[in-house]
Design a protein around this motif. Structure first.
Motif, PDB file in Angstrom:
ATOM      1  N   GLU A  12       0.748  -1.171  -0.047  1.00  0.00           N
ATOM      2  CA  GLU A  12      -0.079   0.177  -0.030  1.00  0.00           C
ATOM      3  C   GLU A  12       0.841   1.251   0.012  1.00  0.00           C
ATOM      4  O   GLU A  12       0.573   2.278  -0.845  1.00  0.00           O
ATOM      5  CB  GLU A  12      -0.932   0.004   1.325  1.00  0.00           C
ATOM      6  CG  GLU A  12      -2.104   1.058   1.072  1.00  0.00           C
ATOM      7  CD  GLU A  12      -2.950   1.172   2.391  1.00  0.00           C
ATOM      8  OE1 GLU A  12      -3.439   2.071   2.804  1.00  0.00           O
ATOM      9  OE2 GLU A  12      -2.897   0.080   3.072  1.00  0.00           O
ATOM     10  N   GLY A  13       1.833   1.152   0.798  1.00  0.00           N
ATOM     11  CA  GLY A  13       2.874   2.459   1.017  1.00  0.00           C
ATOM     12  C   GLY A  13       3.585   2.644  -0.572  1.00  0.00           C
ATOM     13  O   GLY A  13       3.576   3.695  -0.905  1.00  0.00           O
ATOM     14  N   ALA A  55       3.782  11.784   2.081  1.00  0.00           N
ATOM     15  CA  ALA A  55       3.430  11.602   3.634  1.00  0.00           C
ATOM     16  C   ALA A  55       2.696  10.395   3.779  1.00  0.00           C
ATOM     17  O   ALA A  55       3.126   9.705   4.994  1.00  0.00           O
ATOM     18  CB  ALA A  55       2.591  12.845   3.921  1.00  0.00           C
ATOM     19  N   ARG A  56       1.714   9.972   3.126  1.00  0.00           N
ATOM     20  CA  ARG A  56       0.611   8.939   3.378  1.00  0.00           C
ATOM     21  C   ARG A  56       1.750   7.448   3.303  1.00  0.00           C
ATOM     22  O   ARG A  56       1.865   6.622   4.004  1.00  0.00           O
ATOM     23  CB  ARG A  56      -0.102   8.814   2.486  1.00  0.00           C
ATOM     24  CG  ARG A  56      -1.026   7.521   2.554  1.00  0.00           C
ATOM     25  CD  ARG A  56      -1.631   7.490   3.914  1.00  0.00           C
ATOM     26  NE  ARG A  56      -2.602   6.233   3.951  1.00  0.00           N
ATOM     27  CZ  ARG A  56      -2.824   5.642   5.166  1.00  0.00           C
ATOM     28  NH1 ARG A  56      -2.269   6.241   6.515  1.00  0.00           N
ATOM     29  NH2 ARG A  56      -3.738   4.537   5.115  1.00  0.00           N
ATOM     30  N   LYS A  82       6.737   3.354   7.621  1.00  0.00           N
ATOM     31  CA  LYS A  82       6.973   3.363   8.937  1.00  0.00           C
ATOM     32  C   LYS A  82       6.307   2.202   9.660  1.00  0.00           C
ATOM     33  O   LYS A  82       6.926   1.526  10.604  1.00  0.00           O
ATOM     34  CB  LYS A  82       6.942   4.517   9.381  1.00  0.00           C
ATOM     35  CG  LYS A  82       7.289   4.866  11.096  1.00  0.00           C
ATOM     36  CD  LYS A  82       8.969   4.829  10.954  1.00  0.00           C
ATOM     37  CE  LYS A  82       9.486   5.125  12.150  1.00  0.00           C
ATOM     38  NZ  LYS A  82       9.062   4.458  13.286  1.00  0.00           N
ATOM     39  N   GLU A  83       5.199   1.978   9.476  1.00  0.00           N
ATOM     40  CA  GLU A  83       4.031   1.089  10.084  1.00  0.00           C
ATOM     41  C   GLU A  83       4.682  -0.366  10.178  1.00  0.00           C
ATOM     42  O   GLU A  83       4.759  -1.237  10.884  1.00  0.00           O
ATOM     43  CB  GLU A  83       2.729   1.374   9.770  1.00  0.00           C
ATOM     44  CG  GLU A  83       2.190   2.505  10.407  1.00  0.00           C
ATOM     45  CD  GLU A  83       0.454   2.628  10.056  1.00  0.00           C
ATOM     46  OE1 GLU A  83       0.073   1.680   9.382  1.00  0.00           O
ATOM     47  OE2 GLU A  83       0.078   3.724  10.343  1.00  0.00           O
ATOM     48  N   ALA A  84       5.029  -0.432   8.699  1.00  0.00           N
ATOM     49  CA  ALA A  84       5.229  -1.857   8.238  1.00  0.00           C
ATOM     50  C   ALA A  84       6.651  -2.286   8.742  1.00  0.00           C
ATOM     51  O   ALA A  84       6.781  -3.277   9.262  1.00  0.00           O
ATOM     52  CB  ALA A  84       5.487  -1.828   6.736  1.00  0.00           C
ATOM     53  N   ILE A  85       7.590  -1.178   8.901  1.00  0.00           N
ATOM     54  CA  ILE A  85       8.830  -1.317   9.767  1.00  0.00           C
ATOM     55  C   ILE A  85       9.030  -1.784  10.888  1.00  0.00           C
ATOM     56  O   ILE A  85       9.322  -2.776  11.694  1.00  0.00           O
ATOM     57  CB  ILE A  85       9.852  -0.149   9.205  1.00  0.00           C
ATOM     58  CG1 ILE A  85      10.193  -0.294   7.580  1.00  0.00           C
ATOM     59  CG2 ILE A  85      11.044  -0.338  10.134  1.00  0.00           C
ATOM     60  CD1 ILE A  85      10.948   0.883   7.057  1.00  0.00           C
ATOM     61  N   LEU A 102      13.706  -0.383   1.437  1.00  0.00           N
ATOM     62  CA  LEU A 102      14.182   0.357   0.331  1.00  0.00           C
ATOM     63  C   LEU A 102      13.133   1.207  -0.133  1.00  0.00           C
ATOM     64  O   LEU A 102      13.523   2.516  -0.531  1.00  0.00           O
ATOM     65  CB  LEU A 102      13.955  -0.778  -0.558  1.00  0.00           C
ATOM     66  CG  LEU A 102      14.090  -0.384  -1.886  1.00  0.00           C
ATOM     67  CD1 LEU A 102      15.600   0.101  -2.393  1.00  0.00           C
ATOM     68  CD2 LEU A 102      13.905  -1.520  -3.134  1.00  0.00           C
ATOM     69  N   ILE A 103      11.755   1.317  -0.047  1.00  0.00           N
ATOM     70  CA  ILE A 103      10.784   2.282  -0.451  1.00  0.00           C
ATOM     71  C   ILE A 103      10.840   3.424   0.472  1.00  0.00           C
ATOM     72  O   ILE A 103      10.881   4.728   0.003  1.00  0.00           O
ATOM     73  CB  ILE A 103       9.626   1.831  -0.530  1.00  0.00           C
ATOM     74  CG1 ILE A 103       9.624   0.227  -1.601  1.00  0.00           C
ATOM     75  CG2 ILE A 103       8.675   2.687  -1.247  1.00  0.00           C
ATOM     76  CD1 ILE A 103       8.165  -0.374  -1.696  1.00  0.00           C
ATOM     77  N   TYR A 104      11.231   3.018   1.841  1.00  0.00           N
ATOM     78  CA  TYR A 104      11.112   4.231   2.522  1.00  0.00           C
ATOM     79  C   TYR A 104      12.257   5.244   2.360  1.00  0.00           C
ATOM     80  O   TYR A 104      12.383   6.479   2.471  1.00  0.00           O
ATOM     81  CB  TYR A 104      11.383   3.787   4.095  1.00  0.00           C
ATOM     82  CG  TYR A 104      11.215   4.511   5.294  1.00  0.00           C
ATOM     83  CD1 TYR A 104      10.017   4.955   5.889  1.00  0.00           C
ATOM     84  CD2 TYR A 104      12.283   5.135   5.701  1.00  0.00           C
ATOM     85  CE1 TYR A 104       9.857   5.991   6.836  1.00  0.00           C
ATOM     86  CE2 TYR A 104      12.499   6.037   6.767  1.00  0.00           C
ATOM     87  CZ  TYR A 104      11.248   6.490   7.179  1.00  0.00           C
ATOM     88  OH  TYR A 104      10.869   7.461   8.482  1.00  0.00           O
ATOM     89  N   ALA A 105      13.450   4.400   1.921  1.00  0.00           N
ATOM     90  CA  ALA A 105      14.638   5.365   1.505  1.00  0.00           C
ATOM     91  C   ALA A 105      14.364   6.252   0.469  1.00  0.00           C
ATOM     92  O   ALA A 105      14.800   7.230   0.159  1.00  0.00           O
ATOM     93  CB  ALA A 105      15.705   4.366   1.296  1.00  0.00           C
TER      94      ALA A 105
END
Length: 322
Positions: free
Chosen positions: A78-79, A90-91, A97-100, A111-114
């Motif tokens: 989803e992210g 932002a979403r 962050k919740e997934a991590i 990876l995607i957060y980076a």
């Protein structure tokens, strides 16, 4: 003399101006070329990431992982889609962050957060997250092998290497730009049993089938028409399955369910079961038709249909007992 000096000075000045402008043009063209190349690389990476997320979405839908990891991967998908399709950073960052937090070993979420952090200009956060992905890839190698094909792995490795090089950071135990932990077993990765059957078994059977049928037709004594019919139908199914495999492996047609190997083998097995089911149904209908024929009877020993006038079965040579 004075006019000559002025003329030479003007000529020199003009040459310097032209050279300077030409250098600026070359620099501008080089920057434009580098920008286009960077956009092309980024586009390839995002296309690769979208393919990966689609594969992950199908895997998550099958509930193949533990409850905690499965939920974390759902948030990752989803992210990732918020990042790629909606550009809602932002979403996307909140979901990742919740997934991590839910599962620290979720390498794809790192990876995607980076990537999101890099777009926001947070280079330190992005660099640490890329390193977290790099370090966690080995722990989640089995999962990543399922959702990243060899091409995607190369693209992801090059993307991370380039970003960290840009940030002035070094990769842990890096030998070259492709030395991603998930690439360690890639080149020498043993294909699955289903892949071996689909990729190597099917073409072998298709190739061997032609001389087999020629030999059976011209050199076999008293071939059974029923057996020949079954063999021809099975060979047709092998051809259909092989062309289906080619459509997946060469033309990149997406399978309707599961993996390409599963789809090909399920089609083949269901087809073979259908061939034998039709043969059994044909035998039952023929037997029922012969049983109702007033001019024939069924041999009690072998079950074959013989003329009612016969006293000995021509098939098993046993007395009909009448």
């Amino acid at each position: 003399m004075k006019s000559r000096t002025c003329s030479a000075a003007l000529t020199l000045s003009f040459g310097i101006i032209v050279t300077f402008n030409f250098s600026n043009v070359k620099i501008a063209l080089a920057k434009e070329a580098n920008l286009q190349e960077a956009l092309k690389i980024q586009s390839r990476y995002e296309e690769s990431l979208e393919r990966v997320l689609n594969r992950l979405h199908r895997s998550v839908g099958q509930n193949r992982y533990g409850e905690q990891l499965n939920k974390s991967l759902e948030l990752t998908v989803e992210g990732g889609m918020q990042y790629l399709a909606q550009r809602d950073l932002a979403r996307a960052k909140q979901l990742l962050k919740e997934a991590i937090d839910l599962y620290r070993g979720n390498a794809l979420a790192h990876l995607i957060y980076a990537d999101v952090s890099a777009l926001e200009g947070h280079r330190d956060v992005a660099g640490r997250s890329y390193l977290d992905f790099w370090s966690g890839a080995e722990q989640e190698a089995d999962l990543l092998r399922e959702i990243l094909d060899p091409v995607d792995r190369q693209i992801v490795a090059s993307h991370i290497s380039g970003r960290l090089l840009l940030y002035g950071m070094e990769l842990p135990d890096q030998k070259d730009s492709r030395d991603l932990p998930l690439l360690l077993n890639m080149s020498f990765e043993h294909p699955s049993f289903l892949h071996v059957i689909a990729a190597y078994g099917l073409p072998v059977f298709v190739a061997v089938g032609i001389p087999f049928f020629l030999y059976r037709r011209y050199f076999s004594f008293n071939p059974s028409p029923v057996v020949d019919r079954i063999l021809y139908q099975i060979y047709f199914l092998l051809l259909v399955s092989y062309f289906l495999w080619i459509s997946h492996s060469l033309w990149k047609v997406k399978p309707f369910f599961g993996t390409a190997e599963w789809e090909v083998l399920v089609v083949l097995l269901l087809g073979i079961c259908g061939v034998f089911a039709l043969q059994i149904l044909r035998r039952v209908l023929e037997h029922e038709h012969e049983r109702r024929d007033p001019n024939t009877i069924i041999c009690p020993h072998c079950g074959k249909s013989v003329l009612r006038l016969a006293t000995v079965c021509p098939f098993c040579n046993r007395n009909l007992g009448r």
